[in-house]
Design a protein around this motif. Structure first.
Motif, short mmCIF file in Angstrom:
data_model
loop_
_atom_site.label_atom_id
_atom_site.label_comp_id
_atom_site.label_asym_id
_atom_site.label_seq_id
_atom_site.Cartn_x
_atom_site.Cartn_y
_atom_site.Cartn_z
N ALA A 100 99.41 -106.11 -60.79
CA ALA A 100 99.68 -105.03 -59.86
C ALA A 100 101.17 -105.16 -59.17
CB ALA A 100 98.56 -104.55 -58.96
N TRP A 101 101.21 -106.30 -58.49
CA TRP A 101 102.25 -106.49 -57.47
C TRP A 101 103.63 -106.68 -58.73
CZ3 TRP A 101 99.47 -110.90 -55.00
CH2 TRP A 101 98.28 -110.59 -54.14
N LEU A 102 103.43 -106.85 -59.63
CA LEU A 102 104.74 -107.32 -60.76
C LEU A 102 104.80 -105.80 -60.97
CD1 LEU A 102 103.41 -110.37 -62.70
CD2 LEU A 102 105.65 -110.21 -61.36
N ALA A 103 103.93 -104.94 -61.48
CA ALA A 103 104.32 -103.51 -62.12
C ALA A 103 104.87 -102.83 -60.67
CB ALA A 103 103.01 -102.92 -62.31
N ASP A 104 104.56 -103.01 -59.46
CA ASP A 104 104.97 -102.45 -58.24
C ASP A 104 106.37 -102.73 -57.93
OD1 ASP A 104 102.59 -101.07 -58.06
OD2 ASP A 104 101.81 -102.21 -56.37
N ALA A 105 106.83 -103.98 -58.71
CA ALA A 105 108.06 -104.63 -58.17
C ALA A 105 108.92 -104.07 -59.27
CB ALA A 105 108.02 -106.12 -58.28
N GLY A 106 108.62 -103.24 -60.36
CA GLY A 106 109.49 -102.71 -61.37
C GLY A 106 109.49 -103.53 -62.69
N HIS A 107 108.48 -104.48 -62.99
CA HIS A 107 108.22 -104.83 -64.32
C HIS A 107 107.45 -103.99 -64.94
CE1 HIS A 107 110.35 -108.86 -63.07
NE2 HIS A 107 109.39 -108.83 -61.97
N ARG A 108 107.60 -104.01 -66.31
CA ARG A 108 106.58 -103.48 -67.24
C ARG A 108 105.41 -104.53 -67.53
NH1 ARG A 108 107.12 -101.20 -73.29
NH2 ARG A 108 104.83 -100.55 -73.49
N VAL A 109 104.52 -104.18 -67.18
CA VAL A 109 103.09 -105.09 -67.43
C VAL A 109 102.38 -104.64 -68.39
CG1 VAL A 109 101.46 -106.20 -66.00
CG2 VAL A 109 103.56 -105.88 -65.00
N THR A 110 101.79 -105.58 -69.29
CA THR A 110 100.75 -105.01 -70.01
C THR A 110 99.54 -105.86 -69.80
OG1 THR A 110 102.13 -104.12 -71.85
CG2 THR A 110 100.03 -104.80 -72.63
N VAL A 111 98.39 -105.50 -69.67
CA VAL A 111 97.46 -106.51 -69.45
C VAL A 111 96.31 -106.46 -70.80
CG1 VAL A 111 97.37 -106.80 -67.06
CG2 VAL A 111 95.80 -105.11 -68.26
N LEU A 112 95.93 -107.49 -71.07
CA LEU A 112 94.96 -107.57 -72.21
C LEU A 112 93.41 -107.73 -71.38
CD1 LEU A 112 93.91 -107.96 -75.18
CD2 LEU A 112 93.85 -110.71 -74.61
N ALA A 113 92.85 -106.42 -71.60
CA ALA A 113 91.43 -106.04 -70.80
C ALA A 113 90.43 -105.73 -71.36
CB ALA A 113 91.66 -105.45 -69.33
N ARG A 114 89.48 -106.15 -71.65
CA ARG A 114 88.21 -105.52 -72.42
C ARG A 114 87.16 -105.51 -71.56
NH1 ARG A 114 89.60 -110.68 -75.76
NH2 ARG A 114 90.98 -109.78 -77.15
N GLY A 115 86.17 -104.69 -72.21
CA GLY A 115 85.01 -104.43 -71.34
C GLY A 115 85.29 -103.44 -69.95
N PRO A 116 84.16 -103.89 -69.19
CA PRO A 116 84.27 -102.87 -67.76
C PRO A 116 85.49 -103.02 -67.32
CG PRO A 116 82.20 -104.09 -68.09
CD PRO A 116 82.85 -104.59 -69.18
N ASN A 117 86.35 -104.25 -67.04
CA ASN A 117 87.52 -104.44 -66.38
C ASN A 117 88.67 -103.41 -67.19
OD1 ASN A 117 87.16 -105.74 -64.08
ND2 ASN A 117 87.96 -107.59 -64.73
N GLY A 118 88.55 -103.42 -68.35
CA GLY A 118 89.60 -102.89 -69.09
C GLY A 118 89.31 -101.43 -68.94
N GLY A 119 88.19 -100.62 -69.09
CA GLY A 119 87.94 -99.60 -68.91
C GLY A 119 88.18 -98.88 -67.60
N ARG A 120 87.96 -99.62 -66.44
CA ARG A 120 88.26 -99.34 -65.11
C ARG A 120 89.54 -99.41 -64.96
NH1 ARG A 120 85.30 -103.07 -62.01
NH2 ARG A 120 83.75 -102.35 -63.14
N ILE A 121 90.44 -100.34 -65.43
CA ILE A 121 91.89 -100.47 -65.16
C ILE A 121 92.61 -99.21 -66.10
CG2 ILE A 121 94.04 -101.81 -65.75
CD1 ILE A 121 92.19 -104.36 -65.06
N ARG A 122 92.09 -99.08 -67.20
CA ARG A 122 92.60 -98.07 -67.86
C ARG A 122 92.58 -96.57 -67.12
NH1 ARG A 122 90.86 -100.58 -72.41
NH2 ARG A 122 92.03 -100.89 -73.95
N GLU A 123 91.24 -96.39 -66.54
CA GLU A 123 91.00 -95.05 -66.17
C GLU A 123 91.39 -94.91 -64.47
OE1 GLU A 123 87.17 -92.38 -64.91
OE2 GLU A 123 86.99 -94.08 -66.32
N HIS A 124 91.52 -96.11 -63.79
CA HIS A 124 91.73 -95.86 -62.42
C HIS A 124 93.09 -96.57 -62.09
CE1 HIS A 124 87.91 -93.75 -61.85
NE2 HIS A 124 87.61 -94.79 -62.43
#
Length: 189
Positions: free
Chosen positions: A12-36
């Motif tokens: 999050a902090w890297l994205a807020d600093a202007g970096h393009r960030v891609t995370v590998l996230a599966r399961g509940p964490n992935g769904g939550r991060i995608r949605e919110h």
């Protein structure tokens, strides 16, 4: 890779600093991060935010990265490193953020451009999915045995835009920026 208690706020902090960030996230964490997005908070000083990042559930769906951050538990590191090696090759800059020495055993033999981040804050995930950090940094960035000075400088630059960080070619330099707090029962003194 590994958007948990340490990896998610860092992403999050890297994205807020202007970096393009891609995370590998599966399961509940992935769904939550995608949605919110990544909902995060710090305790010292009190701060909150919601940061948007790209989310993939397979490395093959991610764009070729400038750097890969390994923020998962050490027990998952070898399989993740092998997957990154297979997907992106050995020449990608990788940064291990694991406790202990496992990252030093696993990453440098696979990736000549290996750095390590020594995290100096605690994190946890609230039941509502908020990623809570004690504070934002500092992070000590050091290098692997074959890593060039330019790669260490690049790794440090990536982080320095997002949080307090220090770079050193020697991991032993972690001592000046960290401390250990022990609480012992008085009967042990």
């Amino acid at each position: 890779i590994g958007p948990g208690a340490i990896g998610a706020p860092l992403a999050a902090w890297l994205a807020d600093a202007g970096h393009r960030v891609t995370v590998l996230a599966r399961g509940p964490n992935g769904g939550r991060i995608r949605e919110h997005g990544i909902v995060w908070a710090t305790r010292e000083p009190k701060d909150t935010g919601t940061s948007r990042v790209d989310v993939v559930d397979a490395l093959s769906a991610a764009p070729k990265p400038d750097a890969v951050l390994f923020a998962m538990k050490s027990s998952s590191l070898q399989a993740a490193a092998d997957a990154v090696l297979e997907t992106f090759g050995k020449d990608v800059l990788v940064i291990g953020l694991q406790n202990g020495l496992e990252a030093h055993r696993v990453l440098p033999p696979r990736f000549p451009r290996t750095c390590f981040g020594i995290v100096h804050w605690n994190g946890f995930i609230e039941p509502d999915g908020t990623f809570v950090s004690q504070k934002r940094g500092p992070l000590l960035v050091t290098r692997g045995p074959w890593t060039r000075d330019e790669d260490l400088a690049l790794a440090h630059t990536i982080f320095a835009r997002a949080l307090p960080s220090v770079r050193s070619p020697f991991g032993r330099d972690a001592a000046p920026v960290s401390y250990t707090h022990l609480t012992l029962p008085t009967s042990d003194l």
